[in-house]
Design a protein around this motif. Sequence first.
Motif, PDB file in Angstrom:
ATOM      1  N   CYS A  21       0.865  -1.182   0.000  1.00 27.57           N
ATOM      2  CA  CYS A  21       0.000   0.000   0.000  1.00 27.57           C
ATOM      3  C   CYS A  21       0.900   1.229   0.000  1.00 27.57           C
ATOM      4  CB  CYS A  21      -0.915  -0.003   1.195  1.00 27.57           C
ATOM      5  SG  CYS A  21      -1.978   1.454   1.305  1.00 27.57           S
ATOM      6  N   TRP A  35      -4.151  -3.085   7.886  1.00 30.35           N
ATOM      7  CA  TRP A  35      -4.823  -3.808   6.817  1.00 30.35           C
ATOM      8  C   TRP A  35      -6.119  -4.376   7.386  1.00 30.35           C
ATOM      9  CZ3 TRP A  35      -3.570  -3.840   1.774  1.00 30.35           C
ATOM     10  CH2 TRP A  35      -2.273  -3.474   1.413  1.00 30.35           C
ATOM     11  N   CYS A  94      -6.120  -1.029   2.893  1.00 31.50           N
ATOM     12  CA  CYS A  94      -5.200  -0.416   3.842  1.00 31.50           C
ATOM     13  C   CYS A  94      -5.843   0.842   4.414  1.00 31.50           C
ATOM     14  CB  CYS A  94      -3.835  -0.126   3.226  1.00 31.50           C
ATOM     15  SG  CYS A  94      -3.823   1.022   1.865  1.00 31.50           S
TER      16      CYS A  94
END
Length: 114
Positions: A21, A35, A94
Amino acid sequence: VQLQASGGGLVQPGGSLRLSCLASGFTFSTYFMSWYRQAPGKQRELAARITISGYTNYADSVKGRFTISRDNAKNTVYLQMNSLKHEDTAVYYCNAVYGSNSFWGQGTQVTVSS
């Protein structure tokens, strides 16, 4: 502000994937990064979190199989997923949090299937 998640895909049970991410538009190093995942028909749940100092915590369902890490120089948070199971199938998002600020990425699909 942007959070670009990548690395999802189709994998067989027992396989591995690494999600990334990439963050931009805010001071990445000062944010808790997490996450989350959402399986079809289920609520979004926390999979893993890493603090600004590198402390990590995991959902019981992924403990010992998933590893979250961050590279502040690259403004990126990672999720290494090993020993994947059918029940890990979900959209993975994320999240960045600092105080009352919370930002979400667009999600990346992970499908575990033989």
